[in-house]
Design a protein around this motif. Structure first.
Motif, mmCIF file in Angstrom:
data_model
loop_
_atom_site.group_PDB
_atom_site.id
_atom_site.type_symbol
_atom_site.label_atom_id
_atom_site.label_comp_id
_atom_site.label_asym_id
_atom_site.label_seq_id
_atom_site.Cartn_x
_atom_site.Cartn_y
_atom_site.Cartn_z
ATOM 1 N N ALA A 34 -6.283 21.025 2.315
ATOM 2 C CA ALA A 34 -6.738 22.341 2.762
ATOM 3 C C ALA A 34 -6.241 23.462 1.859
ATOM 4 C CB ALA A 34 -6.287 22.585 4.203
ATOM 5 N N GLY A 35 -5.201 23.192 1.088
ATOM 6 C CA GLY A 35 -4.649 24.208 0.198
ATOM 7 C C GLY A 35 -5.399 24.341 -1.115
ATOM 8 N N GLY A 36 -6.465 23.540 -1.302
ATOM 9 C CA GLY A 36 -7.262 23.621 -2.510
ATOM 10 C C GLY A 36 -6.864 22.587 -3.549
ATOM 11 N N GLY A 37 -7.538 22.630 -4.689
ATOM 12 C CA GLY A 37 -7.271 21.655 -5.744
ATOM 13 C C GLY A 37 -7.984 20.345 -5.485
ATOM 14 N N ASP A 38 -7.586 19.324 -6.226
ATOM 15 C CA ASP A 38 -8.267 18.030 -6.119
ATOM 16 C C ASP A 38 -7.454 16.991 -5.356
ATOM 17 O OD1 ASP A 38 -6.249 17.597 -7.921
ATOM 18 O OD2 ASP A 38 -7.506 16.681 -9.467
ATOM 19 N N GLY A 39 -6.471 17.454 -4.570
ATOM 20 C CA GLY A 39 -5.637 16.549 -3.806
ATOM 21 C C GLY A 39 -6.182 16.275 -2.416
ATOM 22 N N PHE A 40 -5.441 15.440 -1.682
ATOM 23 C CA PHE A 40 -5.869 15.021 -0.349
ATOM 24 C C PHE A 40 -4.704 15.128 0.638
ATOM 25 C CE2 PHE A 40 -8.632 13.018 -3.400
ATOM 26 C CZ PHE A 40 -9.892 13.105 -2.821
ATOM 27 N N GLU A 41 -5.018 14.989 1.909
ATOM 28 C CA GLU A 41 -3.989 15.052 2.957
ATOM 29 C C GLU A 41 -4.338 14.095 4.082
ATOM 30 O OE1 GLU A 41 -4.082 19.190 4.020
ATOM 31 O OE2 GLU A 41 -5.857 18.985 5.293
ATOM 32 N N TRP A 42 -3.281 13.620 4.758
ATOM 33 C CA TRP A 42 -3.465 12.747 5.922
ATOM 34 C C TRP A 42 -3.709 13.572 7.173
ATOM 35 C CZ3 TRP A 42 -4.194 7.928 4.452
ATOM 36 C CH2 TRP A 42 -3.648 7.517 3.239
ATOM 37 N N PHE A 43 -3.118 14.757 7.223
ATOM 38 C CA PHE A 43 -3.396 15.717 8.297
ATOM 39 C C PHE A 43 -3.095 17.108 7.768
ATOM 40 C CE2 PHE A 43 0.946 14.141 8.968
ATOM 41 C CZ PHE A 43 1.693 15.312 9.045
ATOM 42 N N ILE A 60 0.867 -1.180 0.000
ATOM 43 C CA ILE A 60 0.000 0.000 0.000
ATOM 44 C C ILE A 60 0.905 1.232 0.000
ATOM 45 C CG2 ILE A 60 -1.864 1.234 1.148
ATOM 46 C CD1 ILE A 60 -2.670 -1.348 2.505
ATOM 47 N N PHE A 61 0.768 2.058 -1.039
ATOM 48 C CA PHE A 61 1.606 3.237 -1.241
ATOM 49 C C PHE A 61 0.795 4.473 -0.823
ATOM 50 C CE2 PHE A 61 5.021 4.763 -4.520
ATOM 51 C CZ PHE A 61 5.509 5.673 -3.600
ATOM 52 N N LEU A 62 1.335 5.230 0.134
ATOM 53 C CA LEU A 62 0.649 6.392 0.692
ATOM 54 C C LEU A 62 1.264 7.679 0.154
ATOM 55 C CD1 LEU A 62 -1.280 4.840 2.415
ATOM 56 C CD2 LEU A 62 0.989 4.014 3.087
ATOM 57 N N HIS A 63 0.447 8.481 -0.501
ATOM 58 C CA HIS A 63 0.934 9.678 -1.191
ATOM 59 C C HIS A 63 1.249 10.831 -0.229
ATOM 60 C CE1 HIS A 63 -2.832 11.918 -0.626
ATOM 61 N NE2 HIS A 63 -3.502 10.833 -1.002
ATOM 62 N N GLY A 64 1.839 11.883 -0.767
ATOM 63 C CA GLY A 64 2.160 13.078 -0.007
ATOM 64 C C GLY A 64 1.004 14.054 0.040
ATOM 65 N N VAL A 65 1.166 15.120 0.816
ATOM 66 C CA VAL A 65 0.102 16.099 1.016
ATOM 67 C C VAL A 65 -0.216 16.821 -0.303
ATOM 68 C CG1 VAL A 65 1.678 17.968 1.702
ATOM 69 C CG2 VAL A 65 -0.691 17.977 2.495
ATOM 70 N N GLY A 66 -1.514 16.987 -0.568
ATOM 71 C CA GLY A 66 -1.947 17.678 -1.773
ATOM 72 C C GLY A 66 -1.940 16.823 -3.019
ATOM 73 N N SER A 67 -1.616 15.556 -2.876
ATOM 74 C CA SER A 67 -1.533 14.646 -4.016
ATOM 75 C C SER A 67 -2.709 13.677 -3.994
ATOM 76 C CB SER A 67 -0.202 13.894 -3.991
ATOM 77 O OG SER A 67 -0.034 13.112 -5.147
ATOM 78 N N ARG A 68 -2.642 12.664 -4.840
ATOM 79 C CA ARG A 68 -3.672 11.636 -4.930
ATOM 80 C C ARG A 68 -3.005 10.286 -5.165
ATOM 81 N NH1 ARG A 68 -8.682 13.726 -6.558
ATOM 82 N NH2 ARG A 68 -9.252 11.663 -7.372
ATOM 83 N N GLY A 69 -3.708 9.226 -4.821
ATOM 84 C CA GLY A 69 -3.163 7.897 -5.052
ATOM 85 C C GLY A 69 -2.861 7.642 -6.511
ATOM 86 N N SER A 70 -3.681 8.183 -7.399
ATOM 87 C CA SER A 70 -3.489 7.954 -8.836
ATOM 88 C C SER A 70 -2.170 8.522 -9.344
ATOM 89 C CB SER A 70 -4.654 8.545 -9.625
ATOM 90 O OG SER A 70 -4.774 9.937 -9.403
#
Length: 202
Positions: free
Chosen positions: A45-54, A7-17
């Motif tokens: 929280a910085g916007g866009g279509d990415g995600f964050e763990w915290f 399982i590969f966990l991405h960085g802040v503001g990114s996506r698994g894809s």
């Protein structure tokens, strides 16, 4: 028969894809291994279509460990959902975590707490930012990879992580790459592939 799952966990503001090119490369070398890269649970929280763990809002050296602690439940739920989708579990299968940047912070936290039965871990461009107590599963293999020209998270953070996890009884290997910034290089991907194959073959 136990499944081998990465399982590969991405960085802040990114996506698994965004990690799929690396996963496809690893799949070509290890077709028998299941690879997954979920999205983190929170919109960036910085916007866009990415995600964050915290959240990184007003983040500091002092409050980062608490944010990591508060993120554990959502992190674990994300991993367990991935495993459930493949009919797998931490109890019955071999699960190896790979993280990049913030994903590495969460990966190292999972190792330090020992709360998940992880076969091994790779942390690209990360740092160790977890609250005590540390109760890791000793002997777990860990590979730390970091570029020496990383301007986002200093490679010295991985040096510090290596020392800390060795003292905690983990089997730690490292790769520090000259001239590499905050990214995963071909050399790093190859080193991780060899590491993953070795963990699953042992």
């Amino acid at each position: 028969m136990a499944k081998n799952i990465v399982i590969f966990l991405h960085g802040v503001g990114s996506r698994g894809s965004h990690l799929e090119p690396i996963l496809d490369y690893w799949k070509s070398k290890m077709p028998e291994v299941i690879f997954a890269a979920p999205n983190a649970p929170f919109p960036f929280a910085g916007g866009g279509d990415g995600f964050e763990w915290f959240s990184l809002n007003a983040i500091s050296e002092q409050n980062r460990p608490q944010r990591v602690l508060e993120a554990r439940e959502h992190f674990d739920n994300t991993l367990n959902q991935v495993l459930a989708e493949h009919g797998a579990s931490f109890e019955h299968d071999h699960v190896l975590l790979v993280g990049f940047s913030q994903g590495s912070i969460m990966t190292l936290d999972a190792l330090a707490s020992g709360r998940l039965n992880v076969a091994g871990a790779v942390a690209f461009s990360g740092r160790f930012a977890s609250v005590e107590p540390y109760t890791p599963r000793t002997g777990t293999p860990l590979l730390l990879v970091h570029g020496k020209s990383d301007g986002v998270i200093s490679w010295h953070e991985s040096e510090n992580s290596a020392q800390a996890f060795k003292q905690l009884g983990l089997k730690v290997d490292t790769l520090y790459e000259e001239g590499l910034e905050h990214t995963v290089s071909q050399q790093g991907a190859d080193r991780a592939a060899a590491f993953i194959a070795n963990v699953f073959s042992s």
